[in-house]
Design an enzyme around this catalytic site. Structure first.
Site, short mmCIF file in Angstrom:
data_model
loop_
_atom_site.label_atom_id
_atom_site.label_comp_id
_atom_site.label_asym_id
_atom_site.label_seq_id
_atom_site.Cartn_x
_atom_site.Cartn_y
_atom_site.Cartn_z
N ARG A 119 1.01 -1.32 0.10
CA ARG A 119 -0.14 0.31 0.10
C ARG A 119 0.68 1.69 0.01
NH1 ARG A 119 -3.63 2.11 4.45
NH2 ARG A 119 -4.62 3.01 3.29
N HIS A 124 0.59 4.03 -2.85
CA HIS A 124 0.34 5.78 -1.81
C HIS A 124 0.86 6.49 -2.67
CE1 HIS A 124 -3.18 5.42 0.92
NE2 HIS A 124 -3.30 4.88 0.01
N HIS A 184 -5.88 -5.82 -2.57
CA HIS A 184 -7.12 -5.69 -1.11
C HIS A 184 -7.53 -7.38 -0.62
CE1 HIS A 184 -8.69 -1.73 -1.34
NE2 HIS A 184 -7.64 -1.39 -1.39
N ASN A 218 -3.60 8.78 4.84
CA ASN A 218 -2.18 8.06 5.69
C ASN A 218 -1.94 7.98 6.50
OD1 ASN A 218 -1.48 8.37 2.29
ND2 ASN A 218 -0.71 9.77 2.45
#
Ligand code: HEM
Length: 337
Positions: A71, A75, A200, A103
């Site tokens: 992740r 990001h 996910h 975040n």
């Protein structure tokens, strides 16, 4: 005479077309074309082996970090490109990406710095934090029994990180149109959206990031105000775990029972309307993404998902990268030099 004029005209048009082609190819090169497989072959030949060795140790000590490390790279790439900007700390005069709401749930910063420190010992001032993130994400997935892919290297680290730019990260409440727009803004298409959402299959989510679906979907804020796209039995189970709208502590496995292992389980859940986020459920709202979800939900085409995921990760890993003499190679991943 007429013939000659038309020949000259068509040559001029051809030349103009060639120019447009060259300029656009040149543009693509400037954006990402300078990443190379053997970028560090002279300056830090063992970079990939070092990252891999540390990742093995990190995941042995804390297997639940595989998701967070994947992740982190996502990001990073969605804000200012894959330039390590997500890693920078805020300063007295600047609030960095790291401290923006989307975040605050990121983890794994210490592991990135741990690998950076080892690489600084092996080859000082050479390997960018942005490249380290790309390699760590790849190894996190591979070590969680997922696919692997070649990572081209040579990203440089940015010097800017601004909290207000994290609005470019898709929120869990996003509908299909918004998801497509936000991925499109990064050069990623609908296929990348449905494939990368498969990330996910790893990791956990805090209740408050989806509890609007359980208690306050339209703003009515009562027990019946639920997301109709969520399976009723799953909804009841989630309500018993997430007791209030405000619960920002309780963690939920996104692919229950196999959240440490990279597989196609996510699609089985989404197909059964058991994806945790509204954004997950939105993959059923479009015929193309729905077909992909349903095909993967059968469990018979995992190899296809693995190939697709590898391809889409290669694409995401080169979004708006800095190369050449742009940016810098940070000494510490959380500080500009
Ligand atoms: C499609 C749009 C996406 C949305 C709206 C979204 C949203 C979220 C949210 C809200 C969380 C929960 C964070 C928490 O509570 O700690 C999460 C977790 C996660 N996301 Fe996404 N995400 C998206 C796409 C992606 C992509 C493209 C990847 C990687 C390829 C990814 C990988 C992950 C992982 C691995 C976790 C688990 C992190 C952990 O265990 O701490 N997500 N995502």
């Amino acid at each position: 005479m007429n013939n000659m004029m038309s020949r000259i005209r068509s040559r001029t048009i051809m030349a103009a077309l060639m120019m447009v082609l060259l300029v656009s190819v040149g543009g693509a090169m400037a954006a990402g074309g300078q990443l190379e497989m053997d970028f560090y072959s002279n300056t830090c030949p063992h970079v990939e082996a070092i990252v891999r060795e540390e990742m093995l140790k990190i995941l042995r000590e804390a297997p639940s970090l595989a998701g967070p490390l994947l992740r982190l790279h996502f990001h990073d790439c969605f804000v200012r490109g894959c330039d390590g900007s997500v890693l920078l700390d805020s300063t007295p005069t600047n609030t960095a990406e790291k401290d923006a709401t989307p975040n605050l749930t990121l983890r794994g910063f210490g592991s990135v710095q741990r690998i950076k420190d080892r690489l600084e010992q092996a080859c000082p001032g050479t390997v960018s934090c942005a490249d380290i993130l790309a390699l760590m994400a790849r190894d996190a997935v591979a070590l969680a029994n997922g696919p692997s892919w070649p990572v081209s290297l040579g990203r440089r680290d940015g010097r800017v990180s601004m909290a207000n730019e994290t609005t470019q990260l898709p929120p869990p409440t996003a509908n299909f149109t918004r998801l497509v727009q936000m991925f499109g803004a990064k050069g990623l298409d609908i296929k990348d959206l449905v494939v990368l959402s498969g990330g996910h299959t790893l990791g956990t989510a805090h209740c408050n990031l989806f509890s609007d679906r359980l208690y306050n979907f339209t703003g009515a804020n009562n027990d019946a105000d639920v997301d109709p796209a969520l399976d009723a039995a799953y909804l009841a189970r989630l309500k018993s775990r997430c007791r209030s709208l405000a619960d920002n502590v309780t963690l939920n496995e996104m692919d229950p029972g196999s959240f440490l292992s990279f597989d196609a389980g996510y699609y089985r859940l989404v197909a059964k309307r058991r994806g945790l986020f509204h954004s997950d459920s939105q993959l059923l709202a479009n015929p193309v993404t729905r077909a992909y979800v349903q095909r993967q939900a059968t469990g018979r085409f995992v190899h296809e998902f693995f190939n697709d995921f590898a391809q889409s990760m290669v694409k995401m890993s080169s979004v708006d990268v800095l190369t050449g003499d742009q940016g810098e190679i940070r000494k510490k991943c959380y500080l500009v030099n």
